[in-house]
Enzyme design. Sequence first.
Site, PDB file in Angstrom:
ATOM      1  N   LYS A  19     -19.378  31.867  90.599  1.00 27.04           N
ATOM      2  CA  LYS A  19     -20.250  32.038  89.137  1.00 27.04           C
ATOM      3  C   LYS A  19     -20.345  30.752  88.639  1.00 27.04           C
ATOM      4  CE  LYS A  19     -16.481  31.034  86.405  1.00 27.04           C
ATOM      5  NZ  LYS A  19     -16.310  29.748  85.635  1.00 27.04           N
ATOM      6  N   ASP A 149     -12.268  36.316  85.171  1.00 22.85           N
ATOM      7  CA  ASP A 149     -13.843  36.030  85.854  1.00 22.85           C
ATOM      8  C   ASP A 149     -13.955  37.219  86.904  1.00 22.85           C
ATOM      9  OD1 ASP A 149     -14.325  33.930  84.364  1.00 22.85           O
ATOM     10  OD2 ASP A 149     -13.352  32.735  85.902  1.00 22.85           O
TER      11      ASP A 149
HETATM   12  O1  C5P Z   1      -7.664  34.982  83.721  1.00 24.67           O
HETATM   13  P1  C5P Z   1      -7.524  34.036  84.652  1.00 24.67           P
HETATM   14  O2  C5P Z   1      -6.371  34.303  85.663  1.00 24.67           O
HETATM   15  O3  C5P Z   1      -8.717  33.519  85.486  1.00 24.67           O
HETATM   16  O4  C5P Z   1      -7.018  32.760  83.897  1.00 24.67           O
HETATM   17  C1  C5P Z   1      -6.359  31.514  84.354  1.00 24.67           C
HETATM   18  C2  C5P Z   1      -5.793  30.704  83.367  1.00 24.67           C
HETATM   19  O5  C5P Z   1      -6.659  30.158  82.512  1.00 24.67           O
HETATM   20  C3  C5P Z   1      -4.892  31.347  82.419  1.00 24.67           C
HETATM   21  O6  C5P Z   1      -3.601  31.620  82.811  1.00 24.67           O
HETATM   22  C4  C5P Z   1      -4.936  30.656  80.945  1.00 24.67           C
HETATM   23  O7  C5P Z   1      -4.120  29.675  81.265  1.00 24.67           O
HETATM   24  C5  C5P Z   1      -6.393  30.286  81.175  1.00 24.67           C
HETATM   25  N1  C5P Z   1      -7.361  30.895  80.236  1.00 24.67           N
HETATM   26  C6  C5P Z   1      -7.409  30.993  79.162  1.00 24.67           C
HETATM   27  N2  C5P Z   1      -8.394  31.910  78.360  1.00 24.67           N
HETATM   28  C7  C5P Z   1      -9.135  32.577  78.898  1.00 24.67           C
HETATM   29  C8  C5P Z   1      -9.300  32.550  80.297  1.00 24.67           C
HETATM   30  C9  C5P Z   1      -8.277  31.791  80.901  1.00 24.67           C
HETATM   31  O8  C5P Z   1      -6.546  30.144  78.377  1.00 24.67           O
HETATM   32  N3  C5P Z   1     -10.023  33.292  78.301  1.00 24.67           N
END
Ligand code: C5P
Length: 316
Positions: A19, A149
């Site tokens: 993406k 994502d």
């Molecule tokens: O959701 P995902 O595991 O991809 O997120 C990885 C990290 O990115 C989270 O632990 C956080 O630190 C950061 N993040 C965030 N806000 C979001 C998505 C991700 O702070 N909306």
Amino acid sequence: MTRRPARRSGTVTVTAPAKINLSLGVGPVRSDGFHALATVYQAVGLHDRVTVRDAEEVSMTVRAAARLSLEDVPTDGSNIAVRAALLLAEHHGVERGVGIEIDKGIPVAGGMAGGSADGAATLLACDHLWGLQTPREELLELAGVLGSDVPFALVGGTAIGSGRGEVVTPLLTRGSYWWVVLESPRGLSTPAVYREFDVLHAGAELDAPEIPDELTQALRGHDVAAVGAALCNDLQPAALRLRPELLEALSSSGSDGVHGAVVSGSGPSCLFLCGSRRDAVSVAAAMTARGLGPVSCAPGPVAGARVVASTVAGVR
Ligand code: C5P
């Protein structure tokens, strides 16, 4: 209720796309520690491929296209593909394991949701292998548990992401686009980029994030120049602080055939929007000649995760 699917020989292979974020608006930190997001996602034609087969335990192996480094891919239980298989098994009370093989074509830790693609692909592949036929809404909910994502990797196309990115609403757009993707030899950690974003905005009161009208209008009309002008990413300054060398590559966006350039998600991959496949190939060749790279060309939008091969009887 525990379900013991019959032992099924054979394999299921699913591909899932990378993406990019055409706009990435980042808002305040929420009570769960995530940032509020408003983004326009687009799935592009770089794919990971996940193959699963029946096993007693859950295990995984990973290999990659020659241009990619596997340094940042965890191969233990923290890998998102392993978590996806365990989550789906737990959700249905399935008492089987699975052998997972991942072929990476998406840059690792590149800001293109390669891990999320593996999570989405594994969910779909195990669902087919185990013959579960999980309703789409349930699969999307499980995907959201795995990562912000992951639901979009199932949906694909072009879509609006809200919440922390996991709430996905398809966006009607016309036509397709060609992207040059400039990868970096070293990945960036997404949490580290968000932390840098917080440092840059310390003390500031952030507004709720929004999607620029110019972008949605340009997408509706397939106005490539206007899409290029509307590309935006609130994480870009943070990614550039961690990787100042990306600035020079991005500034080549004024070159022939490039309508706009932006860091992809949390970086460090950079995206260059081109008017045609031919322009993308010549922009990529010029970058390679300048010693930049690895570089690839990818069309968008493309479909979300889908089963591309199954040798499991009665499944597909
Ligand atoms: O959701 P995902 O595991 O991809 O997120 C990885 C990290 O990115 C989270 O632990 C956080 O630190 C950061 N993040 C965030 N806000 C979001 C998505 C991700 O702070 N909306």
